[in-house]
Design an enzyme around this catalytic site. Structure first.
Site, short mmCIF file in Angstrom:
data_model
loop_
_atom_site.label_atom_id
_atom_site.label_comp_id
_atom_site.label_asym_id
_atom_site.label_seq_id
_atom_site.Cartn_x
_atom_site.Cartn_y
_atom_site.Cartn_z
N ASN A 9 0.87 -1.18 0.00
CA ASN A 9 0.00 0.00 0.00
C ASN A 9 0.91 1.23 0.00
O ASN A 9 1.47 1.59 1.02
CB ASN A 9 -0.87 -0.05 1.27
CG ASN A 9 -1.71 1.20 1.44
OD1 ASN A 9 -1.80 2.03 0.54
ND2 ASN A 9 -2.34 1.32 2.60
N TRP A 10 1.04 1.84 -1.18
CA TRP A 10 1.98 2.96 -1.30
C TRP A 10 1.44 4.22 -0.61
O TRP A 10 2.17 5.17 -0.42
CB TRP A 10 2.28 3.26 -2.77
CG TRP A 10 3.02 2.16 -3.49
CD1 TRP A 10 3.40 0.95 -2.99
CD2 TRP A 10 3.48 2.19 -4.85
NE1 TRP A 10 4.05 0.23 -3.95
CE2 TRP A 10 4.11 0.95 -5.11
CE3 TRP A 10 3.41 3.12 -5.89
CZ2 TRP A 10 4.67 0.63 -6.35
CZ3 TRP A 10 3.96 2.82 -7.13
CH2 TRP A 10 4.59 1.58 -7.36
N LYS A 11 0.17 4.22 -0.26
CA LYS A 11 -0.46 5.42 0.34
C LYS A 11 -0.17 6.64 -0.53
O LYS A 11 -0.08 6.51 -1.75
CB LYS A 11 0.00 5.58 1.79
CG LYS A 11 -0.19 4.31 2.62
CD LYS A 11 0.01 4.52 4.07
CE LYS A 11 -0.21 3.19 4.80
NZ LYS A 11 -0.07 3.30 6.24
N HIS A 95 -9.57 1.35 5.02
CA HIS A 95 -8.27 1.53 5.69
C HIS A 95 -8.43 2.49 6.87
O HIS A 95 -9.21 3.44 6.81
CB HIS A 95 -7.23 2.07 4.70
CG HIS A 95 -5.85 2.03 5.26
ND1 HIS A 95 -5.38 3.00 6.12
CD2 HIS A 95 -4.86 1.11 5.14
CE1 HIS A 95 -4.16 2.68 6.49
NE2 HIS A 95 -3.81 1.54 5.91
N GLU A 97 -6.69 4.84 7.95
CA GLU A 97 -6.45 6.27 7.67
C GLU A 97 -7.69 6.90 7.06
O GLU A 97 -7.98 8.08 7.29
CB GLU A 97 -5.22 6.42 6.78
CG GLU A 97 -3.94 6.20 7.59
CD GLU A 97 -2.79 5.57 6.84
OE1 GLU A 97 -2.77 5.58 5.60
OE2 GLU A 97 -1.89 5.03 7.52
N GLU A 168 -5.51 -4.85 10.62
CA GLU A 168 -4.48 -3.84 10.81
C GLU A 168 -4.74 -3.09 12.12
O GLU A 168 -5.49 -2.11 12.14
CB GLU A 168 -4.51 -2.84 9.64
CG GLU A 168 -4.20 -3.48 8.31
CD GLU A 168 -3.57 -2.48 7.34
OE1 GLU A 168 -2.51 -2.80 6.79
OE2 GLU A 168 -4.11 -1.38 7.17
N GLY A 174 2.47 2.19 10.86
CA GLY A 174 3.45 3.27 10.71
C GLY A 174 4.14 3.65 12.00
O GLY A 174 4.80 4.68 12.09
N SER A 214 3.31 -2.23 10.36
CA SER A 214 4.76 -2.31 10.55
C SER A 214 5.34 -3.69 10.19
O SER A 214 6.23 -4.19 10.88
CB SER A 214 5.15 -1.91 11.97
OG SER A 214 4.77 -0.56 12.22
N GLY A 235 2.79 -1.15 4.32
CA GLY A 235 2.83 0.27 3.99
C GLY A 235 4.26 0.72 3.77
O GLY A 235 4.83 0.55 2.68
N GLY A 236 4.88 1.27 4.82
CA GLY A 236 6.21 1.86 4.71
C GLY A 236 7.23 0.97 3.99
O GLY A 236 7.97 1.44 3.11
P1 PGA Z 1 2.76 0.21 7.71
O1 PGA Z 1 1.31 0.43 7.07
O2 PGA Z 1 3.31 -1.06 7.13
O3 PGA Z 1 3.56 1.44 7.30
O4 PGA Z 1 2.57 0.12 9.18
C1 PGA Z 1 0.43 -0.63 6.84
C2 PGA Z 1 -0.88 -0.12 6.28
O5 PGA Z 1 -1.35 0.91 6.74
O6 PGA Z 1 -1.46 -0.74 5.36
#
Ligand code: PGA
Length: 257
Positions: A9-11, A95, A97, A168, A174, A214, A235-236
Site C-alpha cells: 500500500n503505497w499510500k 483503511h 487512515e 491492521e 506506521g 509495521s 505500507g512503509g
Molecule cells: P505500515 O502500514 O506497514 O507502514 O505500518 C500498513 C498499512 O497501513 O497498510
C-alpha cells in the site's frame, strides 16, 4: 490451501519516476510466478503507468479507495469501474487512515464494497482496533462491529470470490510497533470464526486474512508463518524494493515448505 498475498500500500507516497522503478524491479523479480500473489496499490494518478509496467508480469494492481456511486457528478471521486478500466483488479477499502482521518463510517465502507464487488474487483477490507480499544479489551467488539458494518447484506457468492480481510491494528500502523505473531494469529482466528458463523465455514476457509502494521523484512517470516495469517498488507516497507522483496521472499519460502 489459501495462496499467500503480499500487497504493498503505497499510500500518498512516491513520485511517478520512483513508482516506475519500483514496479519495474518487482515485475522482474516476480515474473510470471504465481505461488505467492504480489500486489501493489499506487496512488490514483500513477495507476495507468504502473499497469503498463506490470502487464507482462503476474504482479497485481490495486487501488487504495473508490467511491460508491456509479460515474456521474461527484467531483474529485473515482468510480470502481474506472479502476477496472485502468487495469486494477482490487481495491483497498476501510483503511484506518480513511476511517480516522477522512471520517469514513462503516456504512460508507459497506456501500463502497457493494459497488466494488459489482465492478468485479477484489476487496481488501481493512479492520483494526485503536490502542485504547485494545487496552480496554474491546478488540473483538470493535472488529465485530467493523466486519458486520461492512459486510452486512453483501452478496455471499461475490464475497466468496473477491473478499480479502486485512487485520491492521491501528496502533501498529506506521509506528514501528507490530502485533506479536501470537496476537495476530489469535485475532485472525477470531475473524475466521466470525466469518464462519456469520456466513459459512466454506467462506471462512477460503477468505484470506492479511496482517498489516509495521510488517518489515525482519518480522515478516514469523508473522506470515502463522497458520491463519495469509499474507501481509505492507505500507512503509513497500516503498523500497530492497525492503518489500524480502517480505515477498519470506512468503515464497513458507509456501515452498
Ligand atoms: P505500515 O502500514 O506497514 O507502514 O505500518 C500498513 C498499512 O497501513 O497498510
Amino acid at each position: 490451501m489459501r495462496r499467500k498475498l503480499v500487497a504493498g500500500n503505497w499510500k500518498m507516497n512516491l513520485d511517478l519516476a520512483s513508482g516506475r522503478s519500483l514496479a519495474t524491479a518487482l515485475a522482474k523479480d516476480v515474473g510470471s510466478t504465481t505461488a505467492v500473489e504480489v500486489m501493489v496499490c499506487p496512488p490514483f494518478p500513477y495507476l495507468s503507468a504502473i499497469h503498463e509496467i506490470l502487464s507482462n508480469s503476474s504482479v497485481r494492481l490495486g487501488a487504495q479507495n473508490c467511491y460508491f456511486e456509479a460515474p456521474g457528478a461527484f467531483t474529485g471521486e473515482i468510480a470502481a469501474t474506472m479502476l477496472t478500466d485502468v487495469g486494477c483488479d482490487a481495491v483497498i477499502l476501510g483503511h484506518s487512515e480513511r476511517r480516522h482521518i477522512l471520517g469514513e463510517t462503516d456504512e460508507i465502507i459497506r456501500k463502497k464494497i457493494t459497488t466494488a464487488l459489482a465492478a468485479g474487483l477484489d476487496v481488501v477490507l481493512c479492520v483494526g482496533e485503536l490502542k485504547e480499544e485494545r487496552l480496554e479489551n474491546q478488540t473483538e467488539i470493535v472488529l465485530k462491529r467493523q466486519m458486520s458494518g461492512a459486510l452486512d447484506g453483501q452478496d455471499v457468492a461475490l464475497l466468496l470470490k473477491h473478499l480479502v480481510v486485512a487485520y491492521e491494528p491501528v496502533w501498529a500502523i506506521g509506528t514501528g510497533l507490530t502485533a506479536t505473531p501470537d496476537q495476530a494469529e489469535s485475532v485472525h482466528i477470531y475473524l475466521r470464526n466470525w466469518l464462519s458463523m456469520y456466513y459459512n465455514p466454506d467462506l471462512a476457509n477460503k477468505v484470506r486474512i492479511l496482517y498489516g502494521g509495521s510488517v518489515k523484512p525482519d518480522n515478516a517470516r514469523e508473522l506470515l508463518g502463522q497458520p491463519n495469517v495469509d499474507g501481509a498488507l505492507v505500507g512503509g516497507a513497500s516503498l523500497k524494493f530492497e525492503q518489500f522483496q524480502p517480505i515477498v521472499q519470506a512468503a515464497r519460502d513458507l509456501t515452498a515448505t
